[in-house]
Structures are given as C-alpha cells and as structure tokens.
Design a protein around this motif. Sequence first.
Motif, mmCIF file in Angstrom:
data_model
loop_
_atom_site.group_PDB
_atom_site.id
_atom_site.type_symbol
_atom_site.label_atom_id
_atom_site.label_comp_id
_atom_site.label_asym_id
_atom_site.label_seq_id
_atom_site.Cartn_x
_atom_site.Cartn_y
_atom_site.Cartn_z
ATOM 1 N N LEU A 34 -2.881 -7.375 5.786
ATOM 2 C CA LEU A 34 -2.678 -6.388 4.803
ATOM 3 C C LEU A 34 -1.743 -5.352 5.514
ATOM 4 C CD1 LEU A 34 -6.329 -5.456 4.036
ATOM 5 C CD2 LEU A 34 -4.668 -6.667 2.859
ATOM 6 N N ARG A 35 -1.054 -4.760 4.584
ATOM 7 C CA ARG A 35 -0.026 -3.693 5.025
ATOM 8 C C ARG A 35 -0.484 -2.554 4.250
ATOM 9 N NH1 ARG A 35 4.397 -3.228 2.231
ATOM 10 N NH2 ARG A 35 4.224 -5.358 1.470
ATOM 11 N N ALA A 36 -0.659 -1.316 4.894
ATOM 12 C CA ALA A 36 -0.795 0.097 4.417
ATOM 13 C C ALA A 36 0.429 0.684 4.261
ATOM 14 C CB ALA A 36 -1.620 0.749 5.487
ATOM 15 N N GLY A 37 0.555 1.279 2.866
ATOM 16 C CA GLY A 37 1.754 1.736 2.613
ATOM 17 C C GLY A 37 1.861 2.687 1.254
ATOM 18 N N THR A 38 3.209 3.102 0.756
ATOM 19 C CA THR A 38 3.148 4.012 -0.368
ATOM 20 C C THR A 38 3.835 3.064 -1.494
ATOM 21 O OG1 THR A 38 5.295 4.582 0.217
ATOM 22 C CG2 THR A 38 3.238 6.107 1.014
ATOM 23 N N ASN A 39 3.269 3.862 -2.632
ATOM 24 C CA ASN A 39 3.916 3.205 -4.043
ATOM 25 C C ASN A 39 3.749 4.267 -4.999
ATOM 26 O OD1 ASN A 39 4.879 1.548 -5.904
ATOM 27 N ND2 ASN A 39 3.422 -0.006 -5.884
ATOM 28 N N ASP A 45 0.080 11.518 -18.437
ATOM 29 C CA ASP A 45 0.960 12.675 -19.034
ATOM 30 C C ASP A 45 2.464 12.102 -18.388
ATOM 31 O OD1 ASP A 45 1.320 12.974 -16.198
ATOM 32 O OD2 ASP A 45 0.549 15.215 -16.089
ATOM 33 N N GLY A 46 2.779 11.148 -17.996
ATOM 34 C CA GLY A 46 4.038 10.702 -17.626
ATOM 35 C C GLY A 46 4.771 11.286 -16.327
ATOM 36 N N ARG A 47 3.931 11.902 -15.383
ATOM 37 C CA ARG A 47 4.250 12.367 -14.073
ATOM 38 C C ARG A 47 4.079 11.059 -13.076
ATOM 39 N NH1 ARG A 47 0.844 16.089 -11.445
ATOM 40 N NH2 ARG A 47 -0.898 15.230 -12.897
ATOM 41 N N SER A 48 5.003 11.081 -12.039
ATOM 42 C CA SER A 48 4.934 9.999 -11.076
ATOM 43 C C SER A 48 4.269 10.720 -9.975
ATOM 44 C CB SER A 48 6.276 9.211 -10.776
ATOM 45 O OG SER A 48 6.671 8.637 -11.675
ATOM 46 N N VAL A 49 3.431 9.656 -9.292
ATOM 47 C CA VAL A 49 2.711 10.270 -8.293
ATOM 48 C C VAL A 49 2.493 9.304 -7.098
ATOM 49 C CG1 VAL A 49 0.163 11.054 -7.314
ATOM 50 C CG2 VAL A 49 1.099 11.544 -9.676
ATOM 51 N N MET A 50 2.734 9.678 -5.790
ATOM 52 C CA MET A 50 2.809 8.976 -4.642
ATOM 53 C C MET A 50 1.492 8.562 -4.244
ATOM 54 S SD MET A 50 4.426 9.112 -1.018
ATOM 55 C CE MET A 50 5.962 9.140 -1.417
ATOM 56 N N VAL A 51 1.070 7.298 -3.990
ATOM 57 C CA VAL A 51 -0.329 6.867 -3.526
ATOM 58 C C VAL A 51 -0.255 6.016 -2.234
ATOM 59 C CG1 VAL A 51 -1.313 6.859 -6.104
ATOM 60 C CG2 VAL A 51 -0.125 4.930 -5.105
ATOM 61 N N TRP A 52 -1.115 6.119 -1.387
ATOM 62 C CA TRP A 52 -1.418 5.345 -0.524
ATOM 63 C C TRP A 52 -2.162 4.291 -0.809
ATOM 64 C CZ3 TRP A 52 -2.160 8.704 4.515
ATOM 65 C CH2 TRP A 52 -1.124 9.760 4.613
ATOM 66 N N GLY A 53 -2.138 2.754 -0.567
ATOM 67 C CA GLY A 53 -2.741 1.771 -0.713
ATOM 68 C C GLY A 53 -2.537 0.606 0.206
ATOM 69 N N PHE A 54 -2.763 -0.559 -0.150
ATOM 70 C CA PHE A 54 -2.760 -1.666 0.588
ATOM 71 C C PHE A 54 -1.981 -2.782 -0.097
ATOM 72 C CE2 PHE A 54 -4.945 -1.244 4.499
ATOM 73 C CZ PHE A 54 -6.340 -0.736 4.303
#
Length: 136
Positions: A34-39, A45-54
Amino acid sequence: MRRTPVIRLLLTDMLGVSLLTAGVGRGAQMDVYLRAGTNWLTMADGRSVMVWGFARDSGANVEDGTVTVPGPSLKLTPDDQSLVIHVKNDLPEPVSVVIPGQSSPQGNPERNPDGRVRSFTHEAPPGGTAVYTWPN
C-alpha cells in the motif's frame, strides 16, 4: 504554535477489509503493498477537494496503483496464514495501519510529546515505509 493534524488511516475506514479465516491453510503469506498518498475528488457542487488515501501497488518500489477513498479492498482466503502489509508513505504526516478487532502485535503506541496516544502501533514516517503483520 500551529499544529498539523495527524490523520490515521484505519483499514476499516479506508479499505474495505474482508478477512476470511475459516479452515486450516497451507501456510501461505499474503503480501500487500500500500502507498499512502493524495488524490483529488470532485464534490457534488463541482469543487475539487484533495484527499488522503491508499493505493494498492503491485510490489515494493512500484507505484502503479491509484490513490482512492475508500482505499482498495483486501480479501484473504482460508489458505492465507498471515497478512503482511507493506506501507510506503508519500504524505507529509506519519501514517499507521490497524485492523480494528484484530490483535496488533506491531509494537507500542506512538505518543505525542504531551503523552497522548496518536497511533496504536508504529508509524511509517513521511517519505518512509513500515511493515505490519497479522498472523492467522
């Protein structure tokens, strides 16, 4: 003093974990990378939000998986006698992996300087790796 929140990635929250443990296996070990990273996720509502995941990669030092929230599902068979999760941390904060309800022979909790527990097991530091093992 500004504090950066430490986010713990729990398998049941970030990964859909299915542990099938019935029967006696042949001693096989399941290795998961697994690699922990961002996406980025697009909200309603169309906004983009950075998330942390695997992301689930195909091997060590391979980054061929896609970081998702929730993360990848892990499925073990009765023949898998142990689960070994190799975590590479591409996030700016430490991460750790626990499976709620499973005993964690991973080590002592990590604590903040004030003594509060921030992780129930050892951590993969930013830019580092950690290995977690659960026997059947």
